[in-house]
Design a protein around this motif. Structure first.
Motif: not given
Length: 768
Positions: A330, A360, A364, A367, A386
């Motif tokens: 992150d 992960y 992510k 989301e 991302f």
């Protein structure tokens, strides 16, 4: 020192010659003389007898040619052994020998020349053994005595001093008995074996030395200063005595395991994971490199490294990954991730990190696509940012490891094609917004194509894009240049067949513009100058299917439609026009007390507002409006709601409510105050019309079933007969959309029922 009848400065003479001598010329035996001279004199006399040398090719052969050494003097052995014994005692007592070392060496040499090796070796062995026995009695007493300060480093210093002195003594003894060392047995090995033997039976001494060494290493690990040279000397003593592997190393490794297990349990709770990983790397370097160079045996490297890595890292990998991995990712802690990867790679645990990495990225990515606080237009750029961050971490921190490179690509595909993420809808909305706002540049196109390339449900996206394209083209929103740029990129990725219908829609708009201009210039038709006409001819099958909306048009509108239809049929006699009044848009000029207002409306909204041009007709009931416009009840409710219950209340509804009922009355709103010079009232209404008449999911399902049926039949027709597994594999290769095994099985059964294919007795499938 003098010896009786023995000169030590000269070598003993060789025994007299007592054998027959070969004549060099005649090869006959010559009898010995009465007074024989020594061998050397005899040889010289024989040579002197030759007055002249004669050359010949005869050879002399001698068999078992031996010279017997002279015997020792009667007291030589006793005196020599006595002198050697006194010298060894003196050396072991740290005193210089009373006899010259060269003389002692000659004693040993002469005795060895007469096969006295074993006697001298046993003599030295016995003297050293007795000396060591007394020395170890003293050492054991010091090992038991704890009140005289002989602990820890002091005790090890004492032991090292004794060992160092003993080694020097053995070296001196070896110099004297060098002939024994070289021709019989090693004096150094004898001394080491004797010391090791007493060391082995002296358990208190041995345990105290090892414990003292372990205590000093433990103190050094805790940051205290230790005498590394003393540790090196003591451990090398154990190595020389061959007690390193059997005694010291097992206890050292066990103490190391307990130390780092306790340290790991404590620090993993106290330290941040970034600091903990750096501590692990430091400890591994200290134990596997620094400590080995200072005093440990290199053969212990693998064992001690494994213990440190195991107790500090390997046994805690899951806990470390759970606490640190998401935080590092992150916050883009590339250096911490790089250290984590290198530690994992060193212990062959990258697979465990790979599974955490994949989980992960999937979590992510999902989301982000599920719009956690982002607007719809920001979702895809956020997801792309991302993805680029992940790619950067894979390249820098994970060193482009194939496990992470392939894993990241699989994760992107998984996230984008997960059904509940609705990526096709988000992608269609993203490109629609960019084109509408005229913000479609190369960068935004790259973002769009990144996801389009990974998207498997391209058929769903095609229908959604077609809907949005139809709305943009009908309402003249956006740029044709931008539309063509997007289609060109999609064509390069998905092929010509994918964009052919979409390109035909754009060509329809261009052809429509040319046709309307030709119609307006045609003098055969009476054109109403009060109305500006703009029509779009949409080819059936290329545009979203919308059934015609029934409505009663004003006479002026109907006449214009009839004239244009006659003109079109005259140009294209084999074609037929179907008017899509539900998609028509009108731009009107409304006169209010505050001034004129331009409003863009749908044709249905325009027909309703035109009923209120005559104030004498107000108010109009729901039924009166329905009779005048010809709308069905549902369509009329939706249209009146946009005019009387929306943001811009052009009409007044009585009674006031958020819904339209058949008993409501409607009138002209003279107090309407527009918020801008140009109002767009048609956008939501037109969007609703197109979306409601195009069932995307049902259309996609039907298209997929048809494509799947065609693929199955085509494959079996080409292969004649295939097994279920082979057929499933070929179908998966050919279709462009995601499918499951049950879906393929369902279509196979359907084709069997329709007798397009059949199942053989062996279970294979065959085209009929």
């Amino acid at each position: 020192m003098s010896f009786p009848d023995f000169q030590t400065s000269k070598r003993p003479r060789i025994d007299p010659y007592d054998d027959t001598v070969m004549d060099m010329d005649t090869a006959k035996s010559t009898p010995p003389a009465q007074d024989l001279a020594p061998f050397s004199n005899l040889l010289a006399n024989k040579l002197k007898q030759r007055s002249q040398h004669a050359l010949n090719d005869k050879k002399v052969k001698a068999y078992d040619f031996k010279l017997d050494s002279p015997g020792l003097a009667p007291d030589y052995e006793r005196v020599a052994c006595q002198q050697l014994e006194e010298a060894i005692h003196a050396i072991l007592g740290n005193q210089p020998p009373s006899t010259n070392l060269e003389i002692l060496y000659k004693y040993c040499e002469n005795l060895c020349a007469h096969n006295k090796h074993e006697m001298l070796y046993n003599l030295a062995h016995s003297i050293c053994q007795n000396s060591l026995q007394l020395m170890f009695v003293t050492l054991e007493r010091h090992a038991h005595d704890k009140g005289e300060g002989m602990e820890g480093a002091d005790f090890l210093n004492a032991i090292h001093g004794i060992w160092d002195t003993y080694c020097n003594q053995i070296n001196q003894i070896r110099c004297i008995l060098l002939y024994v060392d070289r021709s019989y047995r090693s004096i150094i090995d004898m001394g080491r074996e004797l010391f090791a033997g007493y060391w082995r039976v002296s358990s208190p001494l041995r345990n105290k030395v090892i414990q003292s060494v372990l205590d000093m290493i433990h103190a050094e690990r805790n940051g205290e200063r230790s005498d590394t040279l003393l540790l090196k000397n003591t451990i090398h003593m154990l190595m020389d005595l061959h007690f390193y592997e059997s005694d010291f190393e097992p206890q050292f490794l066990e103490s190391t395991r307990l130390y780092y297990k306790a340290e790991g349990d404590r620090l993993i709770q106290e330290m941040h994971m970034s600091g903990y990983l750096n501590h692990v790397a430091t400890r591994v370097h200290q134990e596997s490199t620094v400590r080995l160079k200072l005093y440990l045996d290199k053969q212990s490297k693998n064992a001690i490294t494994s213990i440190v890595e195991g107790n500090l890292f390997v046994d805690r990998v899951n806990e470390i990954l759970a606490k640190s991995f998401a935080y590092f990712m992150d916050n883009k802690r590339v250096d911490d991730l790089s250290l984590l990867y290198r530690l994992l790679k060193k212990v062959n645990q990258t697979d465990r990190c790979g599974s955490v990495f994949i989980d992960y990225v999937k979590k992510k990515g999902s989301e982000i696509l599920q719009n956690d606080g982002n607007s719809d237009n920001d979702v895809l750029p956020t997801l792309l940012a991302f993805m680029r961050k992940v790619d950067g971490i894979v390249g820098h921190s994970f060193e482009d490891d194939e496990l992470f490179v392939v894993g990241s690509k699989d994760c992107y595909s998984y996230v984008i094609n997960l059904r509940q993420n609705n990526t096709a809808v988000l992608l269609a909305q993203y490109i629609d917004t960019l084109v509408r706002e005229d913000k479609l540049d190369d960068k935004s196109l790259d973002i769009f194509m990144t996801f389009f390339h990974l998207l498997q449900s391209k058929d769903t996206f095609e229908l959604l894009y077609k809907q949005d394209l139809a709305k943009r083209l009908i309402m003249d929103v956006g740029s044709i240049k931008a539309e063509k740029a997007a289609l060109a990129r999609m064509k390069n990725d998905a092929g010509v067949a994918y964009t052919s219908k979409l390109e035909k829609m754009i060509r329809d708009i261009k052809a429509s513009t040319e046709l309307v201009d030709e119609y307006k210039s045609d003098l055969d038709y009476d054109h109403d100058v009060s109305m500006q006409l703009n029509m779009k001819i949409l080819t059936y099958g290329f545009w979203p299917a919308c059934p015609p909306m029934e409505m009663t048009l004003p006479q002026k509108f109907q006449r214009i439609q009839n004239d244009f239809e006659m003109f079109y049929i005259r140009k294209n006699p084999k074609r037929r026009l179907t008017w899509q009044n539900g998609l028509s848009v009108c731009e009107i000029l409304a006169n209010y007390p505050t001034g004129a207002q331009t409003i863009t409306l749908t044709l249905a909204q325009t027909l309703i507002l035109m009923l209120f041009n005559d104030p004498a007709n107000e108010p109009l009931s729901f039924g009166q409006i329905a009779g005048a416009t010809g709308f069905d009840e549902l369509e009329l409710r939706r249209t009146l709601k946009t005019l009387a219950c929306g943001e811009h209340k052009i009409l007044i509804k009585r009674p006031e409510s958020a819904h339209v009922e058949p008993t409501d009355q409607f009138g002209y709103n003279a107090n309407f105050q527009p918020t801008s010079q140009h109002l767009w009232m048609n956008t939501e209404k037109l969007k609703e019309t197109i979306d409601n008449n195009a069932a995307v999911n049902q259309t996609v399902l039907i298209n997929r079933e048809q494509s799947l049926d065609a693929a199955i039949v085509r494959i079996l027709k080409a292969s004649e007969q295939l097994s279920h597994t082979a057929l499933l594999g070929e179908v998966t290769k050919q279709v462009r959309f995601p499918l499951t095994t049950p879906e393929v099985k369902a279509r196979i059964e359907c084709l069997i029922e329709k007798e397009f294919i059949e199942r053989t007795e062996s279970g294979d499938y065959r085209y009929t």
